[in-house]
Design a protein around this motif. Structure first.
Motif, PDB file in Angstrom:
ATOM      1  N   ALA C  80      54.796  75.224  35.039  1.00 52.79           N
ATOM      2  CA  ALA C  80      54.214  75.137  33.778  1.00 52.79           C
ATOM      3  C   ALA C  80      52.862  74.381  33.751  1.00 52.79           C
ATOM      4  CB  ALA C  80      55.054  74.446  32.762  1.00 52.79           C
ATOM      5  N   ILE C  81      52.413  73.714  34.776  1.00 57.07           N
ATOM      6  CA  ILE C  81      51.424  72.907  34.757  1.00 57.07           C
ATOM      7  C   ILE C  81      50.155  73.381  35.831  1.00 57.07           C
ATOM      8  CG2 ILE C  81      50.275  70.917  35.166  1.00 57.07           C
ATOM      9  CD1 ILE C  81      52.814  69.532  33.882  1.00 57.07           C
ATOM     10  N   TYR C  82      49.180  73.630  35.421  1.00 57.88           N
ATOM     11  CA  TYR C  82      48.088  73.838  36.601  1.00 57.88           C
ATOM     12  C   TYR C  82      47.258  72.768  37.013  1.00 57.88           C
ATOM     13  CZ  TYR C  82      43.924  76.072  38.572  1.00 57.88           C
ATOM     14  OH  TYR C  82      42.946  76.472  39.425  1.00 57.88           O
ATOM     15  N   VAL C  83      47.101  72.183  38.195  1.00 59.59           N
ATOM     16  CA  VAL C  83      46.117  71.223  38.571  1.00 59.59           C
ATOM     17  C   VAL C  83      44.913  71.723  39.050  1.00 59.59           C
ATOM     18  CG1 VAL C  83      46.024  69.146  39.885  1.00 59.59           C
ATOM     19  CG2 VAL C  83      48.186  70.126  39.446  1.00 59.59           C
ATOM     20  N   GLY C  87      41.555  67.853  39.592  1.00 59.65           N
ATOM     21  CA  GLY C  87      42.609  67.037  39.361  1.00 59.65           C
ATOM     22  C   GLY C  87      43.281  67.130  37.906  1.00 59.65           C
ATOM     23  N   GLU C  89      44.981  68.234  34.630  1.00 62.83           N
ATOM     24  CA  GLU C  89      46.046  69.326  34.239  1.00 62.83           C
ATOM     25  C   GLU C  89      46.175  69.942  32.988  1.00 62.83           C
ATOM     26  OE1 GLU C  89      49.544  66.347  36.824  1.00 62.83           O
ATOM     27  OE2 GLU C  89      49.587  67.028  35.022  1.00 62.83           O
ATOM     28  N   MET C  92      49.715  76.296  31.823  1.00 62.42           N
ATOM     29  CA  MET C  92      49.193  77.441  32.077  1.00 62.42           C
ATOM     30  C   MET C  92      49.782  78.524  30.999  1.00 62.42           C
ATOM     31  SD  MET C  92      50.167  77.863  36.340  1.00 62.42           S
ATOM     32  CE  MET C  92      51.759  77.422  36.137  1.00 62.42           C
TER      33      MET C  92
END
Lengths: 388, 238, 134
Positions: C80-83, C87, C89, C92
């Motif tokens: 679910a999370i794009y870094v 840095g 977050e 997505m």
């Protein structure tokens, strides 16, 4: 190669008129297909319950016709049945046209045809449909390469190049495999009782080896009628024998299925047969068609089993037409539709193709016959020139 | 993959950066399952269906031949064909909620030529609408009639649109996804949340302490067509 | 090799080549303005630091790859999370994250895609914010 292709561009008035007719039918199908691309498969008679219909039925039937080339190739190349030497090329080119039609029928059935290449980009060996695409593509290439090279060698009055022979040997089990894979599409699905039986694959092969050679006989008779090339009585009679045995086995297999269903009376087995031949819960759209199939099959067997009617070419032609049409009904429509009836909830939802659906199908058949006509024209012209 | 599982601080210390992470509140399970308690389901209630179809922009085609549905009710006879008894009146009119069973051994996944339908490690049978070619082989393979095809463009048939979830387009097959997007955000499936009578329970069937596990021993539990070996994960208390 | 009807064949070939290359020579020398995607949305106007999730040159050339990566991670792998490279977050989600700022899809995405003649193919499923729907 070009001088062979050139032969497709010279022909009688009748030849061009026939091609024009096929082009017109193709055009009509294409227009309907453009409409289907725009509106979606809603324009067909397909439904949530019966999600495969005429397109997939025609594909199923034509894979059988394509596979039947092996019934000429095998006796000729493995057992030296000389009579088939004259017509092997017609079997191979019929296979080419049939496989092209198969692929086209899959294409027109897809909800998102622009994503067709996903099958190549994301190969899924778990899926029989993936293997079907592999098998069909391979078979198309095999027959094209073999047919073209053998014909060209004949035209140049030289033996075919040595590498053609291994390809021929490969094409024999490959032909069996394309139709077995197609049968496995159906025979591996739990809960589609009409399909979920081991004999489905055997039925497919038997009906293929009846309908394909039957069509080939008819085409050879047409070739004899309209050109100066004579496929030879011997070849046609041997094919007729093959059609006879295959049709007997085909009907026998259906009989085996009927026994299992009707003797055990297990609902899952009985219901689809009931729907097809008697109607189920008041729905019986396919009943007249299925009894036509029965009548045609009986006529075909009577004509084929009697040596006199099998030998007489008019009666043989009638028998072959009956074989072809009966199997076309049973496999090209009945088999696919009955698998979905009754549905997963025991409910009957009927299917009947719409006019656009039928026109698209006719368009695909026209493309197939276009290819067939062109290839046959080339083959016949070559054979006429070589002096057969 | 391994990098994504390390705590963020450790990874930063090493100078590497995880590219993607699971949602912070995401619910996870070894195998998601649902239990439907027919004793609690009220006849005529459509709450679970309306909630699901609203949240996921499921169109109302209006034509039963081309309808799209992720969850619906049917009779005992429809849900368990061949198991009805002529002389048991009590079950005849009871509604049974049916949906994709997210099978442990799904026949639909086995037949998909592009793996557009696939099984996740938490048991959910997912649809990748970007990859689906609309061949409908999965619809033929599903023993439960759980899948719907978009015979036409669904957009005109959406009354209210949920802006937080996409629609589908004509030519792809769709079905219940056990609200994977809600699970990723830490909330239960829409149907489970919407049922005011508590007829739907959802949880990890492989967790002995989960509600669904406990419910399995609370009454006579059936699954649809278990003899097919598909291993359906929707359990029915009759 | 003897060419029969050479004059007509060659003339015909020249006409064919001319037709096939029409788009190239017809517009040759013309000055066409480069497409300018519009950043005029309420959310973007209200942003202090007008920075996309990644630097603009990266987004311009790689946004399709990024979106494809996101869809495989979200749909197929349950992430679910794009870094981002700095840095930060982000969730997505095309609809949720990208379109939150870039709600004017017709004037943003549409400008370049129309110019390049490449259909984005997103909007049959992903919902465009109200302002773009005619």
């Amino acid at each position: 190669m070009l001088t062979m292709l050139e032969k497709a561009f010279t022909g009688s008035r009748r030849y061009w008129a026939w091609l024009l007719l096929l082009l017109i039918l193709t055009g009509a199908g294409l227009i309907c297909y453009l409409w289907q691309l725009d509106r979606g498969l809603s324009i067909t008679g397909l439904s949530r319950d019966v999600s495969w219909g005429l397109y997939i039925g025609q594909f199923t039937f034509l894979v059988g016709v394509a596979a039947s080339a092996v019934m000429v190739v095998l006796p000729y190349y493995l057992h030296n049945i000389k009579e088939f030497g004259r017509i092997a090329i017609f079997g191979e080119f019929l296979a080419v046209a049939a496989v092209v039609m198969c692929v086209l029928f899959i294409l027109v059935d897809l909800g998102k045809p622009s994503r067709l290449l996903n099958i190549v980009l994301y190969p899924s060996p778990n899926s029989l449909m993936f293997w079907d695409m592999v098998a069909l593509s391979g078979y198309l290439l095999l027959n094209l390469v073999i047919g073209w090279n053998v014909l060209e060698s004949e035209r140049n009055a030289v033996p075919p190049p040595r590498w053609v022979r291994p390809l021929v040997y490969i094409s024999i089990p490959w032909a069996i495999s394309i139709h077995t894979v197609t049968a496995f599409l159906y025979a591996g699905l739990p809960d589609k009782h009409y399909w979920f039986t081991a004999i489905t694959a055997a039925r497919f092969l038997a009906s293929a080896f009846a309908s394909g050679p039957a069509l080939l006989i008819l085409l050879c008779l047409l070739v004899r009628r309209f050109t100066r090339f004579d496929p030879g009585r011997g070849a046609l009679q041997k094919l007729a024998t093959i059609v006879t045995y295959a049709m007997i086995v085909n009907v026998l297999f259906l009989g085996f299925e009927l026994f299992t269903a009707l003797y055990s009376r297990v609902p899952g087995h009985v219901h689809s047969f009931e729907y097809l031949f008697l109607g189920l819960e008041g729905h019986g759209r396919l009943v007249p068609l299925m009894w036509t199939f029965v009548a045609l099959a009986v006529v075909a067997l009577v004509l084929l089993l009697n040596p006199r009617t099998r030998a007489g070419e008019t009666t043989l032609a009638a028998a072959c037409l009956a074989v072809f049409l009966s199997i076309w009904i049973e496999k090209g429509l009945g088999f696919v539709v009955a698998g979905f009836i009754p549905n997963a909830f025991g409910h009957v939802s009927e299917y009947w193709p719409t006019l656009p659906e039928a026109l698209i199908s006719l368009g695909v058949w026209s493309i197939g016959f276009l290819i067939l006509t062109v290839f046959y024209k080339i083959a016949v012209t070559v054979k006429e020139e070589v002096g057969q | 993959m391994g990098v994504g599982l390390l705590p963020l601080t450790d990874v930063l210390a090493q100078g590497a950066r995880p590219q993607v992470l699971p949602g912070r509140e995401a619910l996870s399970a070894a195998r998601w399952a649902m239990v439907f308690d027919s004793r609690r389901c009220r006849e005529g209630c459509q709450d679970c269906i309306l909630a699901c179809h609203r949240v996921h922009n499921v169109p109302d085609i209006g034509d039963v031949e081309e309808e799209v549905k992720w969850i619906w009710t049917t009779s005992y006879e429809g849900a368990f064909p061949g198991r009805q008894h002529d002389y048991i009146d009590g079950l005849r009119s009871k509604p049974f909620v049916v949906l994709c069973n997210h099978c442990a051994n799904p026949s639909c996944v086995r037949v998909c030529p592009t793996r557009a339908t696939f099984k996740r490690s938490d048991g959910i049978v997912m649809m990748d609408y970007h990859r689906c070619i609309g061949c409908r082989y999965c619809m033929a393979a599903c023993p439960y009639g759980a899948r719907s095809f978009n015979f036409r463009d669904p957009r005109p048939y959406l009354d209210e649109v949920n802006p937080d979830y996409p629609t589908r387009e004509k030519g792809v097959v769709e079905k219940c996804n056990f609200c994977a997007e809600r699970l990723a955000a830490g909330i239960p499936p829409a149907c489970v949340e919407a049922c005011r009578d508590g007829a739907l329970a959802f949880g990890d069937i492989e967790d002995p302490g989960s509600e669904v596990r406990k419910l399995l021993n609370s009454g006579h539990v059936l699954r649809r067509k278990p003899e097919l070996g598909t291993g359906p994960q929707v359990y029915y208390i009759v | 090799m003897r060419i029969y009807n050479a004059p007509s064949i060659i003339a015909g070939l020249l006409v064919l080549i001319g037709l096939l290359t029409f788009p190239f020579w017809y517009n040759a020398g013309d000055v066409v303005a480069a497409p300018e995607p519009s950043l005029d949305t309420p959310v973007l106007q209200g942003l202090q630091d007008k920075q996309c999730i990644e630097p603009t040159p990266y987004m311009r050339s790689k946004h399709m790859e990024l979106l494809r990566h996101w869809r495989d991670e979200v749909v197929r792998k349950g992430k679910a999370i794009y870094v981002a490279s700095d840095g930060r977050e982000y969730e997505m989600s095309l609809q949720g994250t990208c379109l939150d700022c870039h709600s004017n899809t017709d004037q943003f995405c549409g400008r370049c895609h129309d110019y390049a003649g490449v259909e984005p193919g997103c909007w049959t499923c992903h919902l465009q914010p109200e302002e773009n729907v005619p």
